[in-house]
Scaffold this motif. Structure first.
Motif, PDB file in Angstrom:
ATOM      1  N   PHE A 315       0.834  -1.205   0.000  1.00 54.43           N
ATOM      2  CA  PHE A 315       0.000   0.000   0.000  1.00 54.43           C
ATOM      3  C   PHE A 315       0.867   1.253   0.000  1.00 54.43           C
ATOM      4  CE2 PHE A 315      -1.937   3.378   2.636  1.00 54.43           C
ATOM      5  CZ  PHE A 315      -3.031   3.702   1.842  1.00 54.43           C
ATOM      6  N   GLY A 316       1.895   1.273   0.862  1.00 56.63           N
ATOM      7  CA  GLY A 316       2.774   2.430   0.935  1.00 56.63           C
ATOM      8  C   GLY A 316       3.543   2.655  -0.344  1.00 56.63           C
ATOM      9  N   LYS A 317       4.010   1.583  -0.952  1.00 61.89           N
ATOM     10  CA  LYS A 317       4.795   1.718  -2.188  1.00 61.89           C
ATOM     11  C   LYS A 317       3.927   2.257  -3.327  1.00 61.89           C
ATOM     12  CE  LYS A 317       7.937  -1.345  -2.767  1.00 61.89           C
ATOM     13  NZ  LYS A 317       9.166  -0.516  -2.659  1.00 61.89           N
ATOM     14  N   LEU A 318       2.722   1.703  -3.475  1.00 64.33           N
ATOM     15  CA  LEU A 318       1.823   2.147  -4.543  1.00 64.33           C
ATOM     16  C   LEU A 318       1.412   3.603  -4.351  1.00 64.33           C
ATOM     17  CD1 LEU A 318      -0.512  -0.983  -4.875  1.00 64.33           C
ATOM     18  CD2 LEU A 318       1.305  -0.299  -6.438  1.00 64.33           C
ATOM     19  N   LEU A 319       1.080   3.963  -3.108  1.00 64.80           N
ATOM     20  CA  LEU A 319       0.607   5.318  -2.844  1.00 64.80           C
ATOM     21  C   LEU A 319       1.734   6.336  -2.967  1.00 64.80           C
ATOM     22  CD1 LEU A 319      -1.575   7.265  -2.046  1.00 64.80           C
ATOM     23  CD2 LEU A 319      -1.245   6.626   0.353  1.00 64.80           C
ATOM     24  N   ALA A 320       2.904   6.028  -2.402  1.00 67.13           N
ATOM     25  CA  ALA A 320       4.030   6.962  -2.476  1.00 67.13           C
ATOM     26  C   ALA A 320       4.460   7.187  -3.920  1.00 67.13           C
ATOM     27  CB  ALA A 320       5.203   6.432  -1.650  1.00 67.13           C
ATOM     28  N   GLY A 321       4.513   6.122  -4.703  1.00 65.00           N
ATOM     29  CA  GLY A 321       4.900   6.262  -6.101  1.00 65.00           C
ATOM     30  C   GLY A 321       3.912   7.093  -6.888  1.00 65.00           C
ATOM     31  N   SER A 322       2.625   6.870  -6.643  1.00 61.65           N
ATOM     32  CA  SER A 322       1.603   7.627  -7.367  1.00 61.65           C
ATOM     33  C   SER A 322       1.623   9.106  -6.987  1.00 61.65           C
ATOM     34  CB  SER A 322       0.224   7.039  -7.082  1.00 61.65           C
ATOM     35  OG  SER A 322      -0.782   7.796  -7.709  1.00 61.65           O
ATOM     36  N   LEU A 323       1.739   9.409  -5.697  1.00 60.93           N
ATOM     37  CA  LEU A 323       1.786  10.808  -5.261  1.00 60.93           C
ATOM     38  C   LEU A 323       2.986  11.532  -5.854  1.00 60.93           C
ATOM     39  CD1 LEU A 323       0.801  10.472  -1.482  1.00 60.93           C
ATOM     40  CD2 LEU A 323      -0.595  11.442  -3.321  1.00 60.93           C
ATOM     41  N   THR A 324       4.125  10.856  -5.901  1.00 57.06           N
ATOM     42  CA  THR A 324       5.336  11.472  -6.445  1.00 57.06           C
ATOM     43  C   THR A 324       5.199  11.729  -7.942  1.00 57.06           C
ATOM     44  OG1 THR A 324       6.689  10.341  -4.776  1.00 57.06           O
ATOM     45  CG2 THR A 324       7.825  11.206  -6.721  1.00 57.06           C
ATOM     46  N   MET A 325       4.690  10.753  -8.672  1.00 59.54           N
ATOM     47  CA  MET A 325       4.553  10.907 -10.119  1.00 59.54           C
ATOM     48  C   MET A 325       3.471  11.936 -10.467  1.00 59.54           C
ATOM     49  SD  MET A 325       4.978   6.888 -11.245  1.00 59.54           S
ATOM     50  CE  MET A 325       4.953   7.184 -13.013  1.00 59.54           C
ATOM     51  N   TYR A 330       1.973  17.481 -12.248  1.00 62.32           N
ATOM     52  CA  TYR A 330       1.504  18.799 -11.827  1.00 62.32           C
ATOM     53  C   TYR A 330       2.460  19.883 -12.324  1.00 62.32           C
ATOM     54  CZ  TYR A 330      -1.837  20.818  -8.412  1.00 62.32           C
ATOM     55  OH  TYR A 330      -2.889  21.448  -7.811  1.00 62.32           O
ATOM     56  N   VAL A 331       3.748  19.693 -12.029  1.00 60.21           N
ATOM     57  CA  VAL A 331       4.772  20.668 -12.413  1.00 60.21           C
ATOM     58  C   VAL A 331       4.918  20.720 -13.929  1.00 60.21           C
ATOM     59  CG1 VAL A 331       7.224  21.246 -12.247  1.00 60.21           C
ATOM     60  CG2 VAL A 331       6.012  20.382 -10.236  1.00 60.21           C
ATOM     61  N   PHE A 332       4.990  19.548 -14.541  1.00 62.28           N
ATOM     62  CA  PHE A 332       5.215  19.466 -15.989  1.00 62.28           C
ATOM     63  C   PHE A 332       4.094  20.134 -16.775  1.00 62.28           C
ATOM     64  CE2 PHE A 332       4.632  17.225 -20.038  1.00 62.28           C
ATOM     65  CZ  PHE A 332       5.883  17.399 -20.611  1.00 62.28           C
ATOM     66  N   VAL A 333       2.849  19.894 -16.379  1.00 59.03           N
ATOM     67  CA  VAL A 333       1.714  20.449 -17.112  1.00 59.03           C
ATOM     68  C   VAL A 333       1.679  21.966 -16.998  1.00 59.03           C
ATOM     69  CG1 VAL A 333      -0.804  20.587 -17.180  1.00 59.03           C
ATOM     70  CG2 VAL A 333       0.312  18.363 -16.994  1.00 59.03           C
ATOM     71  N   ASN A 334       1.889  22.503 -15.790  1.00 64.95           N
ATOM     72  CA  ASN A 334       1.847  23.953 -15.630  1.00 64.95           C
ATOM     73  C   ASN A 334       2.941  24.643 -16.439  1.00 64.95           C
ATOM     74  OD1 ASN A 334       3.026  26.498 -13.983  1.00 64.95           O
ATOM     75  ND2 ASN A 334       0.799  26.429 -13.802  1.00 64.95           N
ATOM     76  N   ILE A 335       4.168  24.168 -16.301  1.00 64.21           N
ATOM     77  CA  ILE A 335       5.275  24.793 -17.024  1.00 64.21           C
ATOM     78  C   ILE A 335       5.103  24.603 -18.529  1.00 64.21           C
ATOM     79  CG2 ILE A 335       7.771  24.738 -17.399  1.00 64.21           C
ATOM     80  CD1 ILE A 335       8.115  24.025 -14.484  1.00 64.21           C
ATOM     81  N   VAL A 347      -4.018  24.487 -14.611  1.00 64.42           N
ATOM     82  CA  VAL A 347      -3.339  23.782 -13.517  1.00 64.42           C
ATOM     83  C   VAL A 347      -2.348  24.738 -12.863  1.00 64.42           C
ATOM     84  CG1 VAL A 347      -1.793  21.884 -12.920  1.00 64.42           C
ATOM     85  CG2 VAL A 347      -3.598  21.535 -14.617  1.00 64.42           C
ATOM     86  N   PRO A 348      -2.491  25.025 -11.564  1.00 65.35           N
ATOM     87  CA  PRO A 348      -1.569  25.949 -10.906  1.00 65.35           C
ATOM     88  C   PRO A 348      -0.194  25.329 -10.691  1.00 65.35           C
ATOM     89  CG  PRO A 348      -3.092  25.028  -9.306  1.00 65.35           C
ATOM     90  CD  PRO A 348      -3.555  24.558 -10.655  1.00 65.35           C
ATOM     91  N   LEU A 349       0.807  26.185 -10.486  1.00 63.64           N
ATOM     92  CA  LEU A 349       2.161  25.714 -10.218  1.00 63.64           C
ATOM     93  C   LEU A 349       2.284  25.360  -8.737  1.00 63.64           C
ATOM     94  CD1 LEU A 349       4.965  25.314 -11.548  1.00 63.64           C
ATOM     95  CD2 LEU A 349       5.545  27.614 -10.761  1.00 63.64           C
ATOM     96  N   PRO A 350       2.646  24.124  -8.397  1.00 61.61           N
ATOM     97  CA  PRO A 350       2.659  23.680  -6.999  1.00 61.61           C
ATOM     98  C   PRO A 350       3.480  24.575  -6.082  1.00 61.61           C
ATOM     99  CG  PRO A 350       2.986  21.815  -8.458  1.00 61.61           C
ATOM    100  CD  PRO A 350       3.026  23.045  -9.319  1.00 61.61           C
ATOM    101  N   PHE A 351       2.848  25.019  -4.975  1.00 60.03           N
ATOM    102  CA  PHE A 351       3.451  25.818  -3.919  1.00 60.03           C
ATOM    103  C   PHE A 351       3.784  27.250  -4.325  1.00 60.03           C
ATOM    104  CE2 PHE A 351       4.688  21.434  -2.738  1.00 60.03           C
ATOM    105  CZ  PHE A 351       3.987  21.360  -1.554  1.00 60.03           C
ATOM    106  N   ILE A 352       3.680  27.582  -5.600  1.00 58.87           N
ATOM    107  CA  ILE A 352       4.013  28.925  -6.057  1.00 58.87           C
ATOM    108  C   ILE A 352       2.749  29.715  -6.370  1.00 58.87           C
ATOM    109  CG2 ILE A 352       5.367  30.278  -7.694  1.00 58.87           C
ATOM    110  CD1 ILE A 352       7.071  28.527  -5.952  1.00 58.87           C
TER     111      ILE A 352
END
Length: 382
Positions: A315-325, A330-335, A347-352
């Protein structure tokens, strides 16, 4: 002999507890926390300039970051298996809130995406699905054999499809695609068979055609046409992209300097404090500033991948990998959309970018990553 070994084990554990730092006792990953604090601090400087020196907006963003930071620390205290038990109720609540938005949501700027309780709070339920969705698919797949069978794949797609349809009706194409991607990443990490992946890629064209004729609104179609040829309507739908690229290009290597950008301060660049804020960063801090921001993003993504690799439960591996990707997307689409490489999808730029719900959701996601990482030793001992 047995009692002696047991006493020595207890003694070793006591020593480890005493040596634990404050961050370790709080189940907070120091590397992630440091990167997030650096990113948030720098974002306030950019947001102050992008908003036209609006202190009220800056205070709201700082307050949202403080609330999100508190939520991140709280979530990090819970073990992954405890979080997994609450995933099904969270999915039901999330979908229910999306239904409420669809029936009686608050309309703003031509879209119905918010639940507004006057004088109390206004929030966007779709943002929470960016965490709930991958957690739901990770919870479901972790209880099945991998790679997933066709039956399990069909149920997973149904779980993904319900919120996807509700979000796209708001309409919010950008968020709906991110929610779809977050669930799809879990299936990919879970060992989805390549023939199904190839089939999904092959189906993209007919699905895109169907969405064009039956799902997408006129303004969304216009965004795609503008992406293909921004100069076709330079004073209309192509204005944002043209001005954004002009701002980024005029910054050069070192930028014009903080508060000295012209595109945003002279109102040439719409949405400069939200979706197009990286254009402000590029104009005022140049290529160097953009590269530093990308470096921080890469370090965050790299740390997320390390946590994924070290996760000790499926569960941790699947969830951590998905959140990271998903964060990477998120970043790629905005930029990509701000620089004209992708259509504008909001799509907003994460944290900015400015946005309270988005900020709290992102920090909550990193709280989940910290929970998965900092509880792994405890899991190994049980």
């Amino acid at each position: 002999m047995g009692n002696g070994n047991f006493d020595r084990t207890l003694s070793d554990q006591d020593v480890m507890r005493r040596r634990a730092t404050l961050l370790q006792r709080l189940h907070v990953d120091g590397i992630l926390l440091t990167l997030l604090l650096v990113l948030a601090s720098g974002s306030l400087f950019v947001l102050y300039s992008a908003s036209g020196r609006d202190w009220d907006l800056l205070i709201k963003q700082a307050s949202s970051f403080g609330l999100g930071l508190l939520g991140m620390v709280v979530i990090a205290q819970f073990e992954p298996r405890f979080l997994a038990r609450w995933v099904p109720p969270a999915y039901v609540v999330g979908v229910s809130l999306l239904v409420v938005v669809d029936v009686m949501g608050h309309n703003a700027m031509g879209a119905t995406r918010w639940i507004n309780i006057p004088g109390v709070i206004r929030f966007q339920p779709a943002e929470f699905m960016k965490i709930i969705m991958p957690a739901t698919i990770a919870w479901y797949m972790s209880k099945r054999s991998l790679p997933p069978r066709l039956k399990h794949l069909a149920i997973s797609l149904l779980l993904i499809g319900i919120p996807f349809v509700l979000i796209i009706r708001q309409p919010d194409l950008g968020t709906s695609l991110l929610v779809l991607a977050s669930g799809a990443f879990v299936l990919f990490i879970g060992g989805l068979r390549w023939r199904w992946i190839i089939g999904a890629v092959t189906a993209v064209i007919p699905v895109a055609v169907a969405m064009w004729f039956f799902v997408m609104h006129d303004y969304q179609k216009q965004r795609v046409l503008t992406f293909l040829d921004p100069e076709s309507d330079p004073l209309g739908t192509g204005w944002n992209i043209i001005q954004s690229k002009a701002a980024i290009g005029s910054g050069g290597v070192f930028g014009k300097g903080w508060l000295l950008g012209t595109q945003s301060h002279l109102d040439f660049l719409p949405e400069s404090h939200t979706d197009f804020i990286i254009a402000v960063l590029g104009e005022e801090f140049g290529l160097v500033g953009v590269c530093l921001l990308l470096l921080i993003y890469l370090l965050l993504i790299g740390r997320g991948l390390v946590i994924t690799a070290q996760a000790q439960t499926l569960f941790g591996k699947l969830l951590a990998g998905s959140l990271t990707m998903t964060f990477f997307v998120y970043v790629f689409v905005n930029i990509g959309m701000v620089s004209g490489l992708l259509p504008v999808v909001g799509v907003p730029l994460p944290f900015i970018s400015y946005g309270g719900t988005s900020l709290v959701t992102l920090l909550s996601g990193f709280g989940v990553l910290m929970s998965i990482h900092t509880h792994r030793k405890w899991i190994a001992q049980v």
